[in-house]
Write an enzyme that holds these catalytic residues in place. Structure first.
Site, PDB file in Angstrom:
ATOM      1  N   SER A  95       0.832  -1.208   0.000  1.00  0.00           N
ATOM      2  CA  SER A  95       0.000   0.000   0.000  1.00  0.00           C
ATOM      3  C   SER A  95       0.870   1.264   0.000  1.00  0.00           C
ATOM      4  CB  SER A  95      -0.888  -0.007   1.238  1.00  0.00           C
ATOM      5  OG  SER A  95      -0.092  -0.114   2.401  1.00  0.00           O
ATOM      6  N   HIS A 146       5.043  -2.465   8.670  1.00  0.00           N
ATOM      7  CA  HIS A 146       5.817  -1.467   9.407  1.00  0.00           C
ATOM      8  C   HIS A 146       6.415  -1.961  10.722  1.00  0.00           C
ATOM      9  CE1 HIS A 146       3.790   1.062   6.581  1.00  0.00           C
ATOM     10  NE2 HIS A 146       4.244   2.187   7.118  1.00  0.00           N
TER      11      HIS A 146
HETATM   12  N1  DGL Z   1       1.177  -2.063   4.455  1.00  0.00           N
HETATM   13  C1  DGL Z   1       0.094  -2.075   5.418  1.00  0.00           C
HETATM   14  C2  DGL Z   1      -0.007  -3.477   6.044  1.00  0.00           C
HETATM   15  O1  DGL Z   1       0.929  -4.245   6.062  1.00  0.00           O
HETATM   16  C3  DGL Z   1       0.288  -1.037   6.492  1.00  0.00           C
HETATM   17  C4  DGL Z   1      -0.011   0.369   6.021  1.00  0.00           C
HETATM   18  C5  DGL Z   1      -1.440   0.533   5.574  1.00  0.00           C
HETATM   19  O2  DGL Z   1      -2.370   0.543   6.420  1.00  0.00           O
HETATM   20  O3  DGL Z   1      -1.651   0.615   4.372  1.00  0.00           O
HETATM   21  O4  DGL Z   1      -1.054  -3.813   6.534  1.00  0.00           O
END
Ligand code: DGL
Length: 272
Positions: A7, A188
């Site tokens: 994302s 993250h």
């Molecule tokens: N990349 C998202 C996850 O691993 C975290 C950031 C988002 O909420 O888009 O869930």
């Protein structure tokens, strides 16, 4: 070429381990930072965005795509694998981060109680619980949404006492219930790995998701030579983002642990 989708820039924490453990492949990374966060969005929207990402990465020559994003893996991946790919891309595959982490937990016979932390989208999907119980029905699974962590990490508040307080608050119940393993179900969270390990104590295993997923990808590639993903002497790394936000390069390099030379910008909506 292997496509990696997230994302935003968090997925670089997964790509980092692909680059160190499987450096001989070409990679193309797509971060949908114009529409981040996915973690608070509906599954319909996450599915729609994820299909656009799949279209883009396959159009760029990816032979296999990894969803580094837990929110996309939990909300969209199953439907993409069972409905979207067979119709639009028969013979192609998209993998996520959930199965490798689940397999890691169940491979340890000593673990009978496991905690999962992630965004609201991931936790509310209960996908980790479902997948864990399918492989080990007597496992106790405790899930906890920890939505404040992504913004704190993106603000680089890693060492702040406020972050530690929030972490302690989020982890209190899991610690009190003495989970023996904790899954970090968000791109993250590895940035707080040290702090989380400290709070949970030695009796709880806290895996680094990037390491686990890279190990599983290595195994997958060794079993799927038909994919014809070439080992190359001068491997390419291509980075795509959907917004020119200045923090992508700055924070992205931190997540990746190396310089990002060139970021290309695309509008996913235009591609459909
Ligand atoms: N990349 C998202 C996850 O691993 C975290 C950031 C988002 O909420 O888009 O869930």
């Amino acid at each position: 070429m292997i496509g990696v989708f997230d994302s935003g820039l968090g997925g670089l924490s997964i790509l980092k381990h692909f680059l160190s453990d499987l450096p001989e492949y070409d990679y193309i990374y797509l971060g949908d930072n114009a529409r981040v966060p996915y973690g608070n969005k509906s599954s319909e929207l996450i599915y729609h965005y994820s299909c656009q990402a799949v279209d883009f990465l396959f159009s760029q020559g990816a032979k296999l795509i990894i969803f580094a994003c837990n929110s996309a893996s939990s909300q969209a991946l199953r439907k993409i694998q069972t409905e979207y790919l067979p119709v639009k891309y028969p013979g192609k595959n998209v993998l996520g981060v959930i199965v490798p982490l689940v397999e890691k937990v169940v491979s340890d016979p000593k673990i009978s109680k496991v905690g999962v932390i992630g965004t609201r989208a991931t936790i509310n999907s209960h996908i980790y619980r479902e997948e864990l119980l399918e492989l080990k029905p007597d496992l106790e699974v405790l899930e906890k949404a920890t939505p404040l962590l992504v913004p704190l990490i993106e603000e680089n508040w890693l060492k702040r006492p406020e972050t530690r307080k929030i972490l302690k608050y989020y982890l209190r119940e899991l610690k009190m219930k003495e989970v023996q393993a904790l899954i970090l179900a968000c791109t993250h969270y590895p940035f707080l790995l040290k702090e989380i390990r400290q709070i949970m104590g030695k009796s709880c295993k806290v895996y680094n998701p990037g390491e686990v997923v890279a190990f599983s990808l290595k195994d997958y590639l060794s079993r799927h030579s038909e994919l014809d993903i070439k080992l190359v002497k001068k491997p390419q790394r291509k980075f795509f983002a959907t917004d020119k936000a200045s923090n992508f390069k700055q924070l992205g390099e931190k997540f990746l642990g190396e310089k990002i030379e060139d970021i290309n910008y695309i509008n996913l909506n235009d591609k459909l």
